[in-house]
Design a protein around this motif. Structure first.
Motif, PDB file in Angstrom:
ATOM      1  N   GLN A   1      86.177  66.559   7.931  1.00 60.83           N
ATOM      2  CA  GLN A   1      86.919  65.526   8.641  1.00 60.83           C
ATOM      3  C   GLN A   1      88.415  65.848   8.667  1.00 60.83           C
ATOM      4  OE1 GLN A   1      85.533  63.113  10.398  1.00 60.83           O
ATOM      5  NE2 GLN A   1      83.503  63.825   9.740  1.00 60.83           N
TER       6      GLN A   1
ATOM      7  N   LYS B   1      88.907  68.468  11.286  1.00 66.80           N
ATOM      8  CA  LYS B   1      88.862  67.917  12.642  1.00 66.80           C
ATOM      9  C   LYS B   1      90.202  67.298  13.044  1.00 66.80           C
ATOM     10  CE  LYS B   1      83.945  66.703  12.988  1.00 66.80           C
ATOM     11  NZ  LYS B   1      82.987  65.576  13.166  1.00 66.80           N
TER      12      LYS B   1
ATOM     13  N   LYS C   1      93.006  68.627  15.919  1.00 67.95           N
ATOM     14  CA  LYS C   1      93.537  67.834  17.044  1.00 67.95           C
ATOM     15  C   LYS C   1      95.055  67.898  17.104  1.00 67.95           C
ATOM     16  CE  LYS C   1      89.757  64.451  17.307  1.00 67.95           C
ATOM     17  NZ  LYS C   1      89.392  63.003  17.188  1.00 67.95           N
TER      18      LYS C   1
ATOM     19  N   GLN D   1      84.405  69.741  16.593  1.00 68.62           N
ATOM     20  CA  GLN D   1      84.455  68.293  16.765  1.00 68.62           C
ATOM     21  C   GLN D   1      83.074  67.639  16.729  1.00 68.62           C
ATOM     22  OE1 GLN D   1      87.197  66.776  16.496  1.00 68.62           O
ATOM     23  NE2 GLN D   1      88.479  68.612  16.634  1.00 68.62           N
ATOM     24  N   LYS D   2      82.020  68.453  16.828  1.00 63.14           N
ATOM     25  CA  LYS D   2      80.676  67.915  16.758  1.00 63.14           C
ATOM     26  C   LYS D   2      80.066  68.044  15.356  1.00 63.14           C
ATOM     27  CE  LYS D   2      79.666  69.071  21.600  1.00 63.14           C
ATOM     28  NZ  LYS D   2      78.763  69.825  22.511  1.00 63.14           N
TER      29      LYS D   2
END
Length: 305
Positions: free
Chosen positions: A106, A109, A113, A265-266
């Motif tokens: 997490q 991720k 971004k 992201q998946k």
């Protein structure tokens, strides 16, 4: 007084009337057993188990000095990390909290971004920041480099990401090797003399194929990378073999991490990056890396025979 006791005393023992000789009183079982053990150790020096020995005053002084140097290097590395943060583009408050070394998927991720937003405008600043963080983790054997490998796969094209991962892994591992050679050699030999002796003999046995052996270790999870980095200088692995073997050996696992970065992201867990198929491919590559060394040793033994 031998006429009173019925025995004949001499330096070599006590002779009884029946002709048998009794061992002198000084030769007790507690003294005989250690003597036999010492004689066996002298006859079989190769089978003797290395014992933990106390450091001499000079060794303790040198170790303390080395630890101070390592601490200074660590502080300098932290200062470099702070500099990277200082030169980074201005972020808003919601983005600043994600600008940290990821500890789980997490975190990776959210960091991806943030960096993806500034990557095009501040291309080299973003790349420099990730590289410095990667080398820092590798140098001081801090977990987290896997998430940075996945992050590089997300941010950059395949050839660039692969080169950066191999370069950072080799550079960071080499720096860790140097620090271990500076201070870890004395500590590891002091606390783990038996393991050090065993691995040193193993290295000597495969001295002609150490590069292939290093490739195998980097491709497989048999030993953690931090242990390989710390132990290699102690057991006699040459630096150039270590660095080149690391650069080439981390390439196959890095390919898997880069592919995982494309679907970052998946992902819900870092374990999703390594499927049974990818692990099988890694094992095939690892076994193939050992073949040249095994064949070389086989031909060598035939010539000697």
């Amino acid at each position: 007084m031998s006429w009173c006791t019925g025995v004949d005393m001499s330096d070599k023992g006590i002779t009884m009337r029946n002709g048998r000789t009794k061992a002198p009183q000084e030769q007790s079982q507690d003294q005989v057993v250690p003597q036999l053990a010492q004689e066996q150790q002298d006859l079989n020096p190769q089978q003797a188990t290395p014992q933990k020995q106390a450091m001499s005053p000079d060794e303790k002084k040198a170790t303390k000095k080395s630890l101070v140097i390592v601490a200074c290097i660590f502080v300098a590395s932290l200062a470099t990390m702070c500099y990277v943060y200082a030169i980074f583009p201005e972020l808003n408050e919601s983005e600043k909290q994600h600008l940290k070394i990821p500890r789980d998927i997490q975190d990776a991720k959210m960091l991806a971004k943030v960096l993806d937003r500034y990557k095009d405008m501040y291309y080299f600043e973003v790349m420099f920041g990730v590289v410095v963080a990667y080398v820092f983790l590798q140098t001081f054997a801090i977990p987290g480099s896997l998430f940075l490998s996945i992050l590089l796969g997300f941010l950059y094209k395949f050839p660039i990401a692969l080169f950066l991962i191999c370069f950072c892994s080799a550079l960071g591992a080499t720096l860790c090797y140097t620090l271990s050679n500076l201070v870890g050699r004395r500590l590891i030999r002091h606390f783990w003399p038996k393991k050090t002796s065993e691995w040193s003999k193993h290295v000597e046995e495969y001295r002609d194929s150490l590069f292939n052996y290093m490739l195998f270790l980097r491709m497989t999870p048999i030993l953690p990378n931090w242990f390989i980095n710390l132990a290699s200088p102690v057991i006699g692995v040459p630096l150039h073999v270590f660095a080149l073997g690391t650069f080439c050996g981390v390439a196959p696992p890095s390919v898997i991490a880069i592919q995982a970065g494309k679907t970052l992201q998946k992902m819900t867990s870092s374990s999703e990056a390594f499927s049974w198929t990818s692990m099988g491919i890694l094992m095939v590559c690892a076994c193939a890396s050992l073949l040249p060394g095994l064949l070389k040793n086989k031909f060598k033994h035939k010539k000697e025979a």
